[in-house]
Scaffold this motif. Sequence first.
Motif, short mmCIF file in Angstrom:
data_model
loop_
_atom_site.label_atom_id
_atom_site.label_comp_id
_atom_site.label_asym_id
_atom_site.label_seq_id
_atom_site.Cartn_x
_atom_site.Cartn_y
_atom_site.Cartn_z
N ALA A 124 -29.28 66.78 15.55
CA ALA A 124 -30.72 66.59 15.34
C ALA A 124 -31.47 67.90 15.56
O ALA A 124 -31.40 68.49 16.62
N GLY A 125 -32.19 68.33 14.54
CA GLY A 125 -32.89 69.60 14.60
C GLY A 125 -34.35 69.42 15.00
O GLY A 125 -34.71 68.40 15.61
N ILE A 130 -33.42 61.63 19.25
CA ILE A 130 -32.23 60.81 19.37
C ILE A 130 -32.50 59.72 20.41
O ILE A 130 -33.39 59.85 21.23
N LEU A 136 -28.78 60.23 27.28
CA LEU A 136 -30.12 60.52 27.78
C LEU A 136 -30.29 60.09 29.23
O LEU A 136 -31.00 60.74 30.00
N VAL A 139 -28.79 62.86 31.18
CA VAL A 139 -29.68 64.03 31.19
C VAL A 139 -30.84 63.80 32.15
O VAL A 139 -31.18 64.67 32.97
N THR A 190 -24.41 68.02 21.25
CA THR A 190 -25.75 67.67 21.72
C THR A 190 -25.78 67.69 23.25
O THR A 190 -26.71 68.19 23.87
N ARG A 193 -25.85 71.15 24.54
CA ARG A 193 -27.17 71.75 24.41
C ARG A 193 -28.06 71.33 25.59
O ARG A 193 -28.77 72.15 26.16
N TYR A 194 -28.00 70.06 25.93
CA TYR A 194 -28.77 69.58 27.08
C TYR A 194 -28.31 70.22 28.38
O TYR A 194 -29.11 70.57 29.24
N ARG A 197 -29.70 73.63 28.60
CA ARG A 197 -31.11 73.63 28.99
C ARG A 197 -31.25 73.39 30.49
O ARG A 197 -32.11 73.97 31.15
N LEU B 31 -36.10 55.37 26.05
CA LEU B 31 -35.54 56.64 26.47
C LEU B 31 -35.19 57.42 25.19
O LEU B 31 -34.34 56.99 24.42
N VAL B 32 -35.87 58.52 24.97
CA VAL B 32 -35.63 59.30 23.75
C VAL B 32 -35.51 60.78 24.09
O VAL B 32 -35.99 61.23 25.13
N GLY B 33 -34.87 61.52 23.20
CA GLY B 33 -34.70 62.94 23.45
C GLY B 33 -34.84 63.75 22.17
O GLY B 33 -34.65 63.22 21.07
N ALA B 34 -35.18 65.01 22.33
CA ALA B 34 -35.23 65.95 21.21
C ALA B 34 -34.23 67.06 21.52
O ALA B 34 -34.55 67.98 22.26
N PRO B 35 -33.02 66.94 20.99
CA PRO B 35 -31.97 67.91 21.36
C PRO B 35 -32.34 69.35 21.02
O PRO B 35 -31.95 70.26 21.75
N ALA B 36 -33.09 69.56 19.94
CA ALA B 36 -33.40 70.93 19.53
C ALA B 36 -34.09 71.70 20.65
O ALA B 36 -33.83 72.88 20.84
N CYS B 37 -34.96 71.01 21.41
CA CYS B 37 -35.64 71.74 22.48
C CYS B 37 -35.19 71.28 23.86
O CYS B 37 -35.69 71.76 24.87
N GLY B 38 -34.25 70.33 23.92
CA GLY B 38 -33.72 69.91 25.21
C GLY B 38 -34.64 69.00 25.99
O GLY B 38 -34.49 68.84 27.19
N VAL B 40 -36.33 65.43 27.21
CA VAL B 40 -35.96 64.03 27.38
C VAL B 40 -37.19 63.30 27.94
O VAL B 40 -37.91 63.85 28.78
#
Lengths: 211, 133
Positions: A124-125, A130, A136, A139, A190, A193-194, A197, B31-38, B40
Amino acid sequence: MATPFTDTAPGGAHSIRPCWSCRGPAAGDAAFCETCGVIQPPGQEDHFARLGLERRFDLDAGTIDRAYFARQRQVHPDRFARRAPREAAIAESRSVSLNAAYQTLRDPLRRATYLLELAGHPIAGDGKTIADPELLAEVMERREALAEADSPEAVAAVAADARHERVSAEAALGAAFAAGDYPAARRHATRLRYLGRLAEEARRRSAMRAA
Amino acid sequence: MAYSDKVVDHYENPRNVGTLDKSANDVGTGLVGAPACGDVMKLQIKVGAGGLIEDAKFKTFGCGSAIASSSLATEWIKGKTLEEAASIRNTEIAQHLSLPPVKIHCSVLAEDAIKAAVADYRAKQPKASEAAE
């Protein structure tokens, strides 16, 4: 080990294009024309082909380094100082595309991201979200642990744990690629990547404390 | 990049930060996430007997825009029906916070979090047909 990508992409080693200088045939990804020896502009080949590497995840840093530096030497500006300006300019553009390939492939996560793009399973860009609850939740838990860490030792412990997880996630990523399981590879990438971060955030926290 | 005053306000004084009991039947969790920017984001709703959202909480790890988007989202959905909450568009959030184009995805995250929380709450409720019997 399975090698899922064996097809030669268009513009690869087996395609032929005319040399811009002598009009003779030149191999698609060769740096120099076989007939007149003049440098050829970079083609449309992918980053792996640009460095003459097999399209796979499992590549060690030394192999990538050697491929890159050998090709960079061929297009070094010193070698074109007394050639026509157009040849020097072409050498320069080859150097730029070699750099891009190297930057992309040298880092395992960027290499994985690129491979997933090529395979049609991009992670996912920008602007994409997601909703993988398990990932999640993990994370969230790690970020909370970092936020609640109230001593340099506690921050370091979260960071060390993240580093440890990154090593195993990278191994899992390699195994998924080897098995040709792209959905699993995407998930591991993915997660990496987390974790990356999280490590960045831990470093930022340590730096703030040190300041 | 400069944040708008509204983003700074929500970032410095986030509304409704916290957690609701995710196992409770009247609570929905997104619960959602945007992997591109890390990033959550967790957004939770507590639905009252009248079907209105009586409480909302969030927890977001991400940039200022992501925190502001979720903070604003919890403010907006309180007192609303599930339908009203689920119809909030990311563009409304982005517009209200004057998010720059590169930060639009933060408002997308908030919209998706609301929808996920509503979906989670609905999945917990007995089916309408079963309830009628």
